[in-house]
Design an enzyme around this catalytic site. Structure first.
Site, short mmCIF file in Angstrom:
data_model
loop_
_atom_site.label_atom_id
_atom_site.label_comp_id
_atom_site.label_asym_id
_atom_site.label_seq_id
_atom_site.Cartn_x
_atom_site.Cartn_y
_atom_site.Cartn_z
N ASP A 31 -24.63 1.02 -45.67
CA ASP A 31 -24.72 0.86 -44.21
C ASP A 31 -25.06 -0.60 -43.93
OD1 ASP A 31 -25.62 3.29 -41.84
OD2 ASP A 31 -25.52 1.15 -41.38
N LEU A 33 -26.45 -1.50 -41.11
CA LEU A 33 -27.55 -1.42 -40.13
C LEU A 33 -27.14 -2.00 -38.78
CD1 LEU A 33 -30.59 -2.36 -42.44
CD2 LEU A 33 -29.70 -0.08 -41.94
N SER A 125 -12.95 13.20 -34.70
CA SER A 125 -13.51 13.56 -33.39
C SER A 125 -12.51 14.38 -32.59
CB SER A 125 -13.82 12.28 -32.63
OG SER A 125 -14.05 12.54 -31.27
N THR A 127 -11.90 13.86 -29.77
CA THR A 127 -11.26 12.92 -28.87
C THR A 127 -9.77 12.75 -29.21
OG1 THR A 127 -11.59 10.79 -27.79
CG2 THR A 127 -11.80 10.79 -30.16
N TYR A 150 -11.43 3.50 -29.30
CA TYR A 150 -12.26 4.30 -30.21
C TYR A 150 -11.49 5.54 -30.66
CZ TYR A 150 -15.41 8.06 -31.45
OH TYR A 150 -15.97 9.13 -32.07
N LYS A 154 -9.70 6.85 -34.47
CA LYS A 154 -9.86 8.14 -35.16
C LYS A 154 -8.47 8.71 -35.49
CE LYS A 154 -14.32 8.26 -35.32
NZ LYS A 154 -15.00 8.01 -36.59
N TYR A 177 -15.38 16.44 -34.85
CA TYR A 177 -16.62 16.87 -34.18
C TYR A 177 -16.39 17.03 -32.70
CZ TYR A 177 -18.39 14.08 -38.15
OH TYR A 177 -18.62 13.52 -39.37
N ARG A 295 -17.09 9.86 -14.10
CA ARG A 295 -17.05 8.66 -14.95
C ARG A 295 -15.60 8.43 -15.36
NH1 ARG A 295 -20.72 8.64 -20.37
NH2 ARG A 295 -19.29 10.31 -20.96
N ASP A 298 -13.37 10.24 -18.39
CA ASP A 298 -13.88 11.54 -18.83
C ASP A 298 -12.82 12.63 -18.65
OD1 ASP A 298 -16.37 10.97 -19.76
OD2 ASP A 298 -17.45 11.61 -17.96
N1 UFG Z 1 -22.66 12.72 -18.58
C1 UFG Z 1 -23.34 12.66 -17.37
N2 UFG Z 1 -24.30 11.70 -17.23
C2 UFG Z 1 -24.62 10.82 -18.22
C3 UFG Z 1 -23.93 10.90 -19.46
C4 UFG Z 1 -22.94 11.87 -19.60
O1 UFG Z 1 -23.07 13.43 -16.46
O2 UFG Z 1 -25.50 9.96 -18.02
C5 UFG Z 1 -21.63 13.75 -18.76
C6 UFG Z 1 -20.27 13.17 -19.06
O3 UFG Z 1 -19.61 12.83 -17.87
C7 UFG Z 1 -19.63 14.33 -19.83
C8 UFG Z 1 -20.81 14.97 -20.56
O4 UFG Z 1 -21.97 14.55 -19.87
O5 UFG Z 1 -19.10 15.25 -18.94
C9 UFG Z 1 -20.91 14.55 -22.01
O6 UFG Z 1 -20.89 13.15 -22.06
P1 UFG Z 1 -21.25 12.32 -23.38
O7 UFG Z 1 -21.14 10.87 -23.05
O8 UFG Z 1 -22.53 12.81 -23.95
O9 UFG Z 1 -20.11 12.77 -24.39
P2 UFG Z 1 -18.53 12.64 -24.26
O10 UFG Z 1 -18.00 14.03 -24.21
O11 UFG Z 1 -18.11 11.71 -23.21
O12 UFG Z 1 -18.21 11.87 -25.60
C10 UFG Z 1 -18.42 12.46 -26.84
C11 UFG Z 1 -18.76 11.40 -27.89
C12 UFG Z 1 -17.60 10.50 -28.15
C13 UFG Z 1 -16.35 11.31 -28.41
C14 UFG Z 1 -16.13 12.29 -27.30
C15 UFG Z 1 -14.97 13.18 -27.59
O13 UFG Z 1 -19.86 10.62 -27.46
O14 UFG Z 1 -17.89 9.73 -29.29
O15 UFG Z 1 -17.27 13.12 -27.18
O16 UFG Z 1 -14.68 13.95 -26.47
F1 UFG Z 1 -15.28 10.51 -28.47
#
Ligand code: UFG
Length: 339
Positions: A31, A33, A125, A127, A150, A154, A177, A295, A298
């Protein structure tokens, strides 16, 4: 039997090292870091009673990586986590993402090829599916055009592995994941977001502890039961255990194909407000939140069809959303105690 874990001091990597050591594997961590801390190695030792062999190296550096493989030329397998992972950041710095995530993978594969190391588990992922046309999403669902550099790294990484497996006699399992959250029950390791968290759960716990004023719920007009977006959240320890199952499968020659792909989720979708409610229940406190605009980038909803992983790997996620939120909260409290 020795396993190289790249990115082994990171969030998912550190939990996986714990599970590998608990299973009796020796672990070498590589790693740089860039998004983690060396003290994680001490914490892993505290949890498991065994210290992984830690190497601070940059896997995008060809010679450093070749050197590492020279020192550890007899490995039962590699689990490759090391990568940048922030969607938004990748939109701003796409070239950094391609260079970091692809160069490191290529150097690792080359090290494997040159030392006749066969087995690699790859950290992929959901994604790669984008917004799927059908839910739950299966491993055979089409790969859509990437929404971010990103996500594209993947997709490209899976392709690189697929061809390297064919050409060089390797075996691989890519694990896609869904949304990993939570922390180890000991509260000694967990997610350590730098600065303002992008992800939902660290934002919730930081708001509850008073580091942030209020959670912004991104979008309340989605076509879901309460208007907020749906994801398949999975406990990081369940996820880590799936990596051990995957590496065992390859070592024991139980893979059905040289390159296999599995979804890792629970199969259940929870909305942002469902997650908030679960948090409020387990923490016994109300959370400040406000409904705001969506966002950009999303997707509306995604959750996994886990039947293939359940049947083939003999693995399923055991921990529910309350367990996930409980452990995330315990971790946040432990972090604030240590300050
Ligand atoms: N959300 C909020 N407020 C926040 C943060 C997130 O409402 O402050 C919502 C987002 O809009 C989304 C949900 O919570 O609907 C989950 O958001 P995350 O950012 O936790 O996760 P994501 O689904 O956007 O992303 C995750 C991983 C990425 C990966 C993606 C695949 O973080 O690495 O899943 O779908 F690419």
């Amino acid at each position: 039997m020795k396993i190289l874990v790249t990115g082994g001091t990171g969030y998912i990597g550190s939990h996986t090292v714990v599970e590998l050591q608990n299973r009796g594997y020796d672990v070498v961590i590589a790693d740089n870091l860039s998004n983690s801390y060396e003290y994680v190695v001490d914490r892993i030792e505290q949890i498991t009673g065994k210290r992984p062999d830690f190497h601070r190296i940059d896997l995008t550096h060809k010679e450093q990586t070749a050197d590492l493989f020279k020192q550890h030329s007899v490995l039962s397998g590699v689990i490759h986590f090391a990568a940048f992972k922030a969607v938004g950041e990748s939109m701003e710095n796409p070239l950094d993402y391609y260079r970091n995530n692809l160069d490191s993978l290529i150097n690792v594969l080359e090290g494997m090829k040159n030392n006749s190391i066969r087995n690699i588990v790859f950290s992929s992922s959901c994604t790669v599916y984008g917004q799927p046309d059908e839910l739950p999403v299966k491993e055979t669902s089409p790969i859509k055009e990437a929404w971010s550099p990103y996500g594209n790294t993947k997709q490209m990484s899976e392709d690189i592995i697929r061809f390297a497996v064919n050409a060089h006699g390797l075996k691989s399992i890519a694990l896609r994941y869904f949304n990993p959250i939570g922390a180890h029950d000991s509260a000694l390791i967990g997610e350590l977001p730098l600065g303002v968290p992008n992800n939902l759960v660290p934002f919730i716990t930081q708001t509850a502890i008073g580091k942030r004023k209020s959670l912004k719920v991104f979008g309340s007009d989605y076509n879901t039961h309460d208007g907020t977006a749906i994801r398949d959240y999975i406990h990081v320890v369940d996820l880590a255990q799936a990596h051990v199952v995957a590496i065992d499968r390859m070592i024991d020659n139980r893979s059905k194909l040289d390159f296999e792909i599995f979804n890792l989720g629970t199969g259940n979708g929870f909305s942002v407000l469902d997650v908030v409610k679960s948090f409020e229940k387990v923490a016994g406190q109300k959370l400040n939140y406000e409904l705001t605009d969506r966002r950009p980038g999303d997707i509306e909803k995604v959750w996994a069809d886990t039947s293939f992983a359940n049947a083939e790997l003999g693995w399923s996620a055991k921990r529910n959303i309350d367990d996930m939120m409980r452990s995330a909260w315990k971790w946040e409290l432990a972090l604030s105690d240590n300050k």
